[in-house]
Design a protein around this motif. Structure first.
Motif, PDB file in Angstrom:
ATOM      1  N   ALA A   1      -1.028   3.452  -0.090  1.00 18.77           N
ATOM      2  CA  ALA A   1      -1.650   2.731   1.029  1.00 18.77           C
ATOM      3  C   ALA A   1      -0.590   2.202   1.997  1.00 18.77           C
ATOM      4  CB  ALA A   1      -2.480   1.572   0.490  1.00 18.77           C
ATOM      5  N   ASP A   2       0.634   2.015   1.514  1.00 22.08           N
ATOM      6  CA  ASP A   2       1.716   1.519   2.371  1.00 22.08           C
ATOM      7  C   ASP A   2       2.620   2.652   2.846  1.00 22.08           C
ATOM      8  OD1 ASP A   2       1.247  -1.424   1.833  1.00 22.08           O
ATOM      9  OD2 ASP A   2       1.535  -0.669  -0.192  1.00 22.08           O
ATOM     10  N   GLY A   3       2.211   3.877   2.578  1.00 18.91           N
ATOM     11  CA  GLY A   3       2.995   5.027   3.026  1.00 18.91           C
ATOM     12  C   GLY A   3       4.028   5.498   2.022  1.00 18.91           C
ATOM     13  N   THR A   4       4.032   4.924   0.838  1.00 21.00           N
ATOM     14  CA  THR A   4       4.992   5.336  -0.198  1.00 21.00           C
ATOM     15  C   THR A   4       4.707   6.769  -0.639  1.00 21.00           C
ATOM     16  OG1 THR A   4       5.040   3.053  -0.924  1.00 21.00           O
ATOM     17  CG2 THR A   4       5.891   4.660  -2.455  1.00 21.00           C
ATOM     18  N   PHE A   5       5.755   7.517  -0.868  1.00 19.70           N
ATOM     19  CA  PHE A   5       5.563   8.921  -1.271  1.00 19.70           C
ATOM     20  C   PHE A   5       6.506   9.273  -2.416  1.00 19.70           C
ATOM     21  CE2 PHE A   5       8.568   8.608   2.204  1.00 19.70           C
ATOM     22  CZ  PHE A   5       9.636   9.365   1.779  1.00 19.70           C
ATOM     23  N   ILE A   6       6.156  10.325  -3.127  1.00 17.43           N
ATOM     24  CA  ILE A   6       6.968  10.750  -4.272  1.00 17.43           C
ATOM     25  C   ILE A   6       8.307  11.294  -3.766  1.00 17.43           C
ATOM     26  CG2 ILE A   6       7.115  12.450  -6.149  1.00 17.43           C
ATOM     27  CD1 ILE A   6       4.090  11.984  -6.525  1.00 17.43           C
ATOM     28  N   THR A  12       0.508   0.805  -6.155  1.00 13.89           N
ATOM     29  CA  THR A  12       1.758   0.704  -6.908  1.00 13.89           C
ATOM     30  C   THR A  12       2.596   1.983  -6.772  1.00 13.89           C
ATOM     31  OG1 THR A  12       0.808   1.589  -8.945  1.00 13.89           O
ATOM     32  CG2 THR A  12       0.722  -0.799  -8.667  1.00 13.89           C
ATOM     33  N   ALA A  13       3.878   1.824  -7.034  1.00  8.94           N
ATOM     34  CA  ALA A  13       4.775   2.988  -7.057  1.00  8.94           C
ATOM     35  C   ALA A  13       5.692   2.857  -8.266  1.00  8.94           C
ATOM     36  CB  ALA A  13       5.596   3.044  -5.779  1.00  8.94           C
ATOM     37  N   ARG A  14       5.821   3.948  -9.014  1.00  9.19           N
ATOM     38  CA  ARG A  14       6.701   3.936 -10.181  1.00  9.19           C
ATOM     39  C   ARG A  14       8.036   4.546  -9.760  1.00  9.19           C
ATOM     40  NH1 ARG A  14       6.483   6.996 -15.367  1.00  9.19           N
ATOM     41  NH2 ARG A  14       4.894   8.315 -14.435  1.00  9.19           N
ATOM     42  N   THR A  34       4.817   1.909   9.723  1.00  9.21           N
ATOM     43  CA  THR A  34       4.722   1.471   8.330  1.00  9.21           C
ATOM     44  C   THR A  34       5.702   0.356   8.001  1.00  9.21           C
ATOM     45  OG1 THR A  34       6.196   3.262   7.824  1.00  9.21           O
ATOM     46  CG2 THR A  34       3.876   3.628   7.381  1.00  9.21           C
ATOM     47  N   THR A  35       6.649   0.122   8.895  1.00  7.76           N
ATOM     48  CA  THR A  35       7.726  -0.822   8.581  1.00  7.76           C
ATOM     49  C   THR A  35       7.193  -2.241   8.444  1.00  7.76           C
ATOM     50  OG1 THR A  35       9.275   0.544   9.717  1.00  7.76           O
ATOM     51  CG2 THR A  35       9.952  -1.697   9.356  1.00  7.76           C
ATOM     52  N   ASP A  36       7.619  -2.903   7.413  1.00  5.55           N
ATOM     53  CA  ASP A  36       7.204  -4.274   7.182  1.00  5.55           C
ATOM     54  C   ASP A  36       8.395  -5.013   6.605  1.00  5.55           C
ATOM     55  OD1 ASP A  36       6.122  -6.608   6.469  1.00  5.55           O
ATOM     56  OD2 ASP A  36       4.720  -5.814   4.973  1.00  5.55           O
TER      57      ASP A  36
END
Lengths: 162, 318
Positions: free
Chosen positions: B154-159, B180-182, B312-314
């Motif tokens: 949801a925050d734009g995180t990618f593998i 979440t991101a692992r 996406t920057t926060d």
């Protein structure tokens, strides 16, 4: 009723202890308390740990361990529980030494089943067996068992009535 | 005294319940076998259920597990004395001054680097922007040196996304769910980072050792120009990690003569077992000339933030 509550509380406490944020080096030596509590109740009062409880615990551990696959803990806990329930009729008649040996065997059974199932996941291929956890579990069992038994007797209805 | 008949005896309810049947524990066993076989045959089927379970079960449990520690931190914060806070503020002001001086130096270096790359006809310049993420949990399996952060797809995180802390490279994202991101850290034995020695430019591969306090560089011949205390940075080869981020400092170099290669032990720069805040790195192509022009002026309060921020920057912690 009190014993049922104790079973649930002990499982919850063991779950929180198991997933308490901790340095991996410490965690390496942390005994698998959730397994120990589960084994204790399976060997003492198995009617409080039904198949749904085992299913829930196994799946929860698989989810919380955050590996890629689901199933290794579930497989290990169900096989260990099966072995524990087979041992149980004799377990209550054995002396403490023999009870300790059988608990060691059951904990080893869990560890090996879980490890072998995890090896199906390539990311576990070069990971060692968590033998330190088993060792601390084995060493702590002689302290853990009387402590749990004391708690169980303190809350049992027969003792409360007397 | 009447004697009860056998028929009546059978009607008496047992005081204690029958012990559980061993066969009942085989129900979870069957489900476990189905799950494991499913994973072995079709691992991709597990990605979506895992993401769902991570969001709805693992995240709340992690939150509950962390709650006592967070409550303790909060209490500690509340009872901190005024003198201590003033002391901390002064220390931060001094640190800020030192960092601003470094930023000014860095701005000149960036401008110079851009001009040199222009001269060399470099095809692209890369500008990094970040999202701040908070540590949610550590892997409960001590063999897996992984962390879970509170930023997901949801925050734009990618593998594959690189992750940093304030001191250096932490690792990369290996799994994302909605929230979440692992992250697989550089110290995990399944991870390897292409690196180079900042002083001599010698390249190598840093492999995780399975311990948080060391990583190893292998396959360096004994004549390699590397010394204890050298700073190791990411080389950018392979494309996963961007170039130039600190990976660690050479702790020791062993050569016993029986092996063809050196055994180089590196102490990671990132505070893998201390940091609570992390930076998820987004890479954006940027115009080198624009970067040169937006180089900070002396006295600028926050010159390090790029001029064109991605949506996406926060920069604020969650």
């Amino acid at each position: 009723m009190k014993t049922a509550l104790l079973v649930r509380l002990s499982l919850l406490a063991a779950l929180i202890w198991q997933y308490w944020p901790m340095d991996p080096l410490w965690r390496l030596w942390l005994p698998d308390l959730l397994l120990m509590v589960c084994l204790y109740w399976l060997l003492r009062t198995p009617h409080f740990i039904g198949s749904w409880t085992l299913l829930g615990l196994g799946l929860l551990r698989d989810i919380l361990d955050q590996g890629n696959m689901l199933g290794p803990h579930l497989l290990a806990i169900s096989l260990t529980a099966y072995a524990a329930l087979l041992l149980r009729p004799n377990f209550v008649r054995w002396n403490l030494g023999r009870q300790w040996l059988s608990a060691c065997g059951l904990m080893l059974c869990y560890l090996l089943c879980c490890h072998w199932a995890q090896l199906l996941d390539a990311s576990y291929a070069n990971k060692p067996l968590l033998s330190q956890q088993w060792l601390t579990g084995v060493l702590l069992w002689p302290l853990f068992y009387p402590l749990m038994r004391w708690g169980e007797e303190a809350t049992s209805p027969i003792r409360s009535a007397s | 005294m009447s004697v009860q008949s056998p028929a009546r005896n059978t009607a008496i309810k047992p005081i204690f319940r029958q012990s559980a049947s061993a066969a009942r524990s085989l129900i979870p066993l069957l489900l476990a076998l189905v799950l494991i076989a499913g994973f072995a045959l079709r691992p991709e089927w597990f990605a979506v259920p895992r993401a769902f379970l991570n969001d709805h079960i693992a995240r709340p449990v992690s939150w509950v597990s962390n709650a006592p520690l967070q409550a303790w931190d909060w209490l500690e914060e509340q009872f901190r004395s005024r003198a201590e806070l003033i002391e901390q503020k002064q220390a931060l002001e001094h640190e800020n001054l030192i960092l601003q001086r470094k930023v000014l130096q860095m701005a000149n270096l960036i401008a110079e680097n851009s001009r040199l790359k222009e001269l060399l006809n470099a095809t692209e310049m890369v500008e990094d922007s970040v999202v701040v993420a908070e540590l949610l949990s550590l892997s409960p399996d001590p063999r897996r040196l992984e962390i879970t952060l509170n930023r997901g797809s949801a925050d734009g995180t990618f593998i594959g996304q690189p992750v940093l802390d304030d001191a250096g490279l932490v690792g990369h994202v290996i799994e994302t769910s909605h929230h979440t991101a692992r992250v697989l850290t550089i110290a995990d034995s399944n991870n390897a980072v292409p690196v180079q020695v900042a002083r001599s430019g010698v390249r190598g591969i840093a492999e995780g050792s399975g311990r948080l306090d060391e990583i190893h560089i292998r396959n360096l011949v004994p004549t390699t120009d590397i010394l204890a205390g050298d700073i190791i940075v990411s080389s950018g080869l392979g494309g996963r990690y961007p170039a130039g981020y600190p990976v660690g400092v050479v702790d020791s170099i062993d050569y016993d003569g029986s092996d063809a290669f050196l055994r180089v032990v590196v102490r990671p720069s990132a505070k893998l077992n201390q940091s609570k805040l992390f930076l998820l790195l987004f890479r954006e192509e940027a115009n080198p000339l624009a970067e040169t022009l937006t180089a900070p002026a002396p006295g600028d309060n926050d010159p390090a933030i790029p001029a064109s921020e991605p949506p996406t920057t926060d920069e604020s912690p969650p």
